[in-house]
Structures are given as C-alpha cells and as structure tokens.
Scaffold this motif. Structure first.
Motif, PDB file in Angstrom:
ATOM      1  N   MET A  63       0.837  -1.192   0.000  1.00 18.31           N
ATOM      2  CA  MET A  63       0.000   0.000   0.000  1.00 18.31           C
ATOM      3  C   MET A  63       0.875   1.246   0.000  1.00 18.31           C
ATOM      4  O   MET A  63       1.922   1.283   0.648  1.00 18.31           O
ATOM      5  N   PHE A  64       0.444   2.260  -0.738  1.00 17.31           N
ATOM      6  CA  PHE A  64       1.193   3.505  -0.854  1.00 17.31           C
ATOM      7  C   PHE A  64       0.270   4.676  -0.538  1.00 17.31           C
ATOM      8  O   PHE A  64      -0.963   4.543  -0.591  1.00 17.31           O
ATOM      9  N   PRO A  65       0.839   5.843  -0.223  1.00 18.82           N
ATOM     10  CA  PRO A  65      -0.012   7.035  -0.148  1.00 18.82           C
ATOM     11  C   PRO A  65      -0.723   7.256  -1.483  1.00 18.82           C
ATOM     12  O   PRO A  65      -0.283   6.751  -2.525  1.00 18.82           O
ATOM     13  N   LEU A  66      -1.822   7.991  -1.456  1.00 17.58           N
ATOM     14  CA  LEU A  66      -2.548   8.276  -2.694  1.00 17.58           C
ATOM     15  C   LEU A  66      -1.618   8.937  -3.696  1.00 17.58           C
ATOM     16  O   LEU A  66      -0.870   9.855  -3.349  1.00 17.58           O
ATOM     17  N   ASP A  67      -1.647   8.454  -4.947  1.00 16.11           N
ATOM     18  CA  ASP A  67      -0.905   9.167  -5.987  1.00 16.11           C
ATOM     19  C   ASP A  67      -1.749  10.362  -6.438  1.00 16.11           C
ATOM     20  O   ASP A  67      -2.865  10.575  -5.949  1.00 16.11           O
ATOM     21  N   GLY A 114      -0.413  16.049   0.325  1.00 18.32           N
ATOM     22  CA  GLY A 114       0.154  14.723   0.133  1.00 18.32           C
ATOM     23  C   GLY A 114      -0.918  13.665  -0.031  1.00 18.32           C
ATOM     24  O   GLY A 114      -2.093  13.968  -0.281  1.00 18.32           O
ATOM     25  N   GLY A 115      -0.498  12.426   0.143  1.00 18.17           N
ATOM     26  CA  GLY A 115      -1.414  11.318  -0.118  1.00 18.17           C
ATOM     27  C   GLY A 115      -1.729  10.436   1.068  1.00 18.17           C
ATOM     28  O   GLY A 115      -2.358   9.385   0.914  1.00 18.17           O
ATOM     29  N   MET A 116      -1.302  10.831   2.273  1.00 20.71           N
ATOM     30  CA  MET A 116      -1.660  10.042   3.448  1.00 20.71           C
ATOM     31  C   MET A 116      -3.172  10.139   3.662  1.00 20.71           C
ATOM     32  O   MET A 116      -3.723  11.237   3.765  1.00 20.71           O
ATOM     33  N   PRO A 117      -3.862   9.000   3.728  1.00 22.30           N
ATOM     34  CA  PRO A 117      -5.333   9.040   3.817  1.00 22.30           C
ATOM     35  C   PRO A 117      -5.859   9.929   4.938  1.00 22.30           C
ATOM     36  O   PRO A 117      -6.836  10.669   4.743  1.00 22.30           O
ATOM     37  N   ALA A 118      -5.227   9.893   6.114  1.00 19.93           N
ATOM     38  CA  ALA A 118      -5.706  10.711   7.230  1.00 19.93           C
ATOM     39  C   ALA A 118      -5.582  12.197   6.912  1.00 19.93           C
ATOM     40  O   ALA A 118      -6.467  12.992   7.262  1.00 19.93           O
ATOM     41  N   ALA A 119      -4.500  12.584   6.241  1.00 20.42           N
ATOM     42  CA  ALA A 119      -4.310  13.995   5.876  1.00 20.42           C
ATOM     43  C   ALA A 119      -5.313  14.417   4.807  1.00 20.42           C
ATOM     44  O   ALA A 119      -5.873  15.519   4.863  1.00 20.42           O
ATOM     45  N   VAL A 120      -5.553  13.544   3.825  1.00 22.78           N
ATOM     46  CA  VAL A 120      -6.519  13.861   2.767  1.00 22.78           C
ATOM     47  C   VAL A 120      -7.924  13.971   3.357  1.00 22.78           C
ATOM     48  O   VAL A 120      -8.683  14.895   3.032  1.00 22.78           O
ATOM     49  N   ASP A 121      -8.278  13.044   4.250  1.00 19.33           N
ATOM     50  CA  ASP A 121      -9.594  13.104   4.903  1.00 19.33           C
ATOM     51  C   ASP A 121      -9.761  14.403   5.676  1.00 19.33           C
ATOM     52  O   ASP A 121     -10.819  15.040   5.628  1.00 19.33           O
ATOM     53  N   LYS A 122      -8.705  14.796   6.387  1.00 13.59           N
ATOM     54  CA  LYS A 122      -8.792  16.028   7.183  1.00 13.59           C
ATOM     55  C   LYS A 122      -8.963  17.245   6.269  1.00 13.59           C
ATOM     56  O   LYS A 122      -9.758  18.147   6.572  1.00 13.59           O
ATOM     57  N   TYR A 123      -8.275  17.260   5.133  1.00 14.94           N
ATOM     58  CA  TYR A 123      -8.442  18.375   4.205  1.00 14.94           C
ATOM     59  C   TYR A 123      -9.863  18.411   3.650  1.00 14.94           C
ATOM     60  O   TYR A 123     -10.471  19.487   3.535  1.00 14.94           O
TER      61      TYR A 123
END
Length: 370
Positions: A63-67, A114-123
């Motif tokens: 698994m990778f951060p979101l591209d 970036g692509g970390m799911p938690a960071a994307v969700d927070k945004y």
C-alpha cells in the motif's frame, strides 16, 4: 453483528503487534468459513522472522499514499477530465489552457496535503491546512516512535537519517552525504539503517547508475543515492512553517526542485517503477532514468521558467552510443514537443505506468508427444 459463513470478511489490523496471527491464518483459511484481510504498518520489516509463513494461503499487496490521480478523484475531479489529460499525454498535444491552470493549482495543493489518507480526509473535512499539518506531524511522531520501538539498537542512526531527508534534498545535487551523519561513516556500517527505512516504506532510495543502458539494475552504484520521503505532504510538513501557503500560491522565491522531485519519485513508487539517477563528470546529471516499455527514459524535473535549459539531458540525447528515442522534461507549462524531448506539465507523471506484456495464458502443444 453476526458472522455469516461464506459472506463475512474479517479484518485484522496492526498485525505487526501480534505476528503469530499470520502463521495461524492458514488454519482459518483451511477451515473455510470466512475470508480474511490482514493489515499493518512496517510489515516489510516486522514480519521477516515469522516462525512459519503461510505460503499459498496469503497474497501480499503493498500500500502507498494516494498518488496524484487518486488525490484528484478524491477531491471530486471527474474521470472524464483525467481521461482528457491522458489523451493529451498519449497524443502529445496541449491541454486546454483553463484545465491546465486548474490542474496545476490542484497539483500544488497535493504537494502540501500529500497522499496520506488521514491527511486527505482532514483536508476534505474543512480545507484547513493547519489541521492537515497537525495530522502530518502526528504521523511523523508515530514514525519516530516505531523506529524506537522496533529497532532499538539502531534507532539513533535511523532517526537521524530520517531527519536528514529534507535538508539533504535541498542541497545542490540532492545526493545523500554519509558524512552528514558521522565524519567517519561508511555505507557498509550503516546500510541496515537505510534498509530499515526502505523496507518500512518510510523512505524511497533512488540509486545512481553509471550508464543509461538496459538493464539499469546492472549499472547501479550501491552507495551513491538520493533519499526521498515516502509522502510529499510529510516532506512539506518538515520544512519551515508557512511554506504550505507559499507552495500553493506558486511563490517564485521558493526552490521547488526538491519538492517536485519527491512528488515524482513518490509517483514512480506507487506505479511499481524503479527510478535511478545518472551522474557523469563529462555529461552532467539527470534527475531520473527509468525503464519503460523496454527502453530507457531520461527524465528531468524543472520547477522554474528556464526548463528548456538542460545541459546534461541534451548531452545524453545527442550521444549516439545510447541512441535514446525520447526524453521527458516535467515542468509547470503546457505540453509541447521539441525534437525528441517532450515538455510536459509535472502532473502528467501520473501517466507513466508499467505495461505488463507477458501472456496471461500459455499452453504448450504436446500432441505429438502423448
């Protein structure tokens, strides 16, 4: 919630805390009532000493951060827009100017979130970059905690290497200098610390090759490398406060070189492409060289307006010994082609993908032998 045989999927998270479950899973699979998913962090490091691996019972997915494409789709960009960008890349034609401007704006946002799911969700919750940065800082703290927990003997070296990634990328040649760790540091002595970060998926090494020839692996230098962060948002978070707004606005006083290159390296990792870089006293340095469709593809990543000035790339493309068919310069402007060089907007790195050409099915005709 009742478990329904043949229908229920059971999810085991953070299995590195209890690796015995990986050994035991084959008995649960043999029993056959349910399907199972195991997940966790640092699995490439922490599950290497299993008592017994369930070969044939378990498939492994990295698994990778979101591209960037996944990030864009998450924020509501229509798949038809992505399709039109893909057609422009394939046909080597310019993108509609309005669309290009908006996608570049979105790419700059990706450099920060970036692509970390938690960071994307927070945004996506409230578009608050301060809260996104708080999430990213929490992730970095968790990384350092895991380093101390899972490799206590080498934790000081590993954490120091991790902390050095942002400043090393900001140097002129971006190559990781061992002497920054210790004046007498030798690669053989501390290579396990680099391997730990790589196997844990925390860092992305890009090794030097002596020649841009296939297979690149044979020309790899094992102790000359650049080290990138696994997520571009985490890298931006580690730089000075306030840089996020300046990145999004495209502030021309910022050196975007390391940020852009990290985003490109991250995209390669998500697409299963192994990148290298080339450096020669005679010809200069190329940011990346990759193998694609059975050929070597040289790549330069330019964040400024003088993206058509690339001495090393021109030297390589003019070299008859290598006879490279084309090269790519990723930059901020719209797509156009000059000779064998494709000048493409940096977000189009998302269209560099490996093509698997091996036949899916092959049967030997044994009729004359049976």
């Amino acid at each position: 919630m009742p478990l329904v045989k043949g229908e229920t999927l059971i999810f085991f998270d953070e299995v590195q805390q209890c690796p015995e479950i990986v050994t035991a899973i084959k008995f649960l699979v043999d029993e056959g009532s349910y399907r199972y998913i195991l997940s966790g962090s640092l699995l490439g490091v922490e599950l290497k000493d299993l008592r017994s691996e369930p070969v044939g019972y378990m498939g492994v997915k990295d698994m990778f951060p979101l591209d960037f494409e996944e990030f864009a789709l998450s924020l509501g960009i229509k798949e038809t827009i992505i399709g039109s960008l893909r057609e422009a890349w394939s046909g080597r034609t310019a993108v509609d100017a309005f669309v290009h401007g908006k996608i570049m704006e979105l790419f700059r946002l990706y450099l920060v979130v970036g692509g970390m799911p938690a960071a994307v969700d927070k945004y996506m919750e409230n578009n608050n970059l301060q809260e996104v940065m708080a999430v990213q800082q929490d992730i970095i703290r968790l990384y350092k905690r895991d380093i101390a927990r899972y490799d206590p003997h080498n934790k000081l070296y590993i954490e120091e290497i991790f902390n050095l990634i942002p400043p090393e990328l900001n140097t002129k040649n971006k190559r990781f200098i061992l002497k920054r760790l210790n004046e007498h540091a030798k690669f053989d002595r501390i290579k396990n610390s680099f391997l730990w970060l790589t196997n844990a998926g925390v860092a992305l090494p890009v090794y030097n090759v002596e020649e841009p020839k296939i297979p690149l692996l044979l020309a790899r230098s094992r102790n000359l490398f650049k080290l990138f962060q696994n997520d571009i948002g985490l890298l931006a978070c580690q730089y000075a406060d306030g840089i996020q707004v300046r990145i999004i606005s495209g502030d021309k006083d910022i050196n975007f070189g390391s940020v852009y290159e990290n985003a490109v390296a991250q995209e390669f990792a998500a697409h299963g492409i192994v990148p290298y870089y080339y450096n020669s006293k005679k010809r200069g340095e190329l940011d990346f060289v990759i193998e694609l469709d059975g050929k070597v593809l040289p790549i330069e990543v330019k964040s400024g307006k003088d993206y058509d000035m690339h001495r090393a790339l021109s030297n390589i493309m003019d070299c008859g010994e290598y006879d490279l068919p084309e090269a790519v310069v990723f930059n901020n402007d719209n797509l156009h082609v000059e000779g064998k060089i494709i000048y493409a907007p940096v977000y189009m790195v998302m269209f560099l993908e490996k093509k698997y050409t091996a036949p899916a099915c092959y049967k030997v005709d044994l009729s004359g032998l049976q």
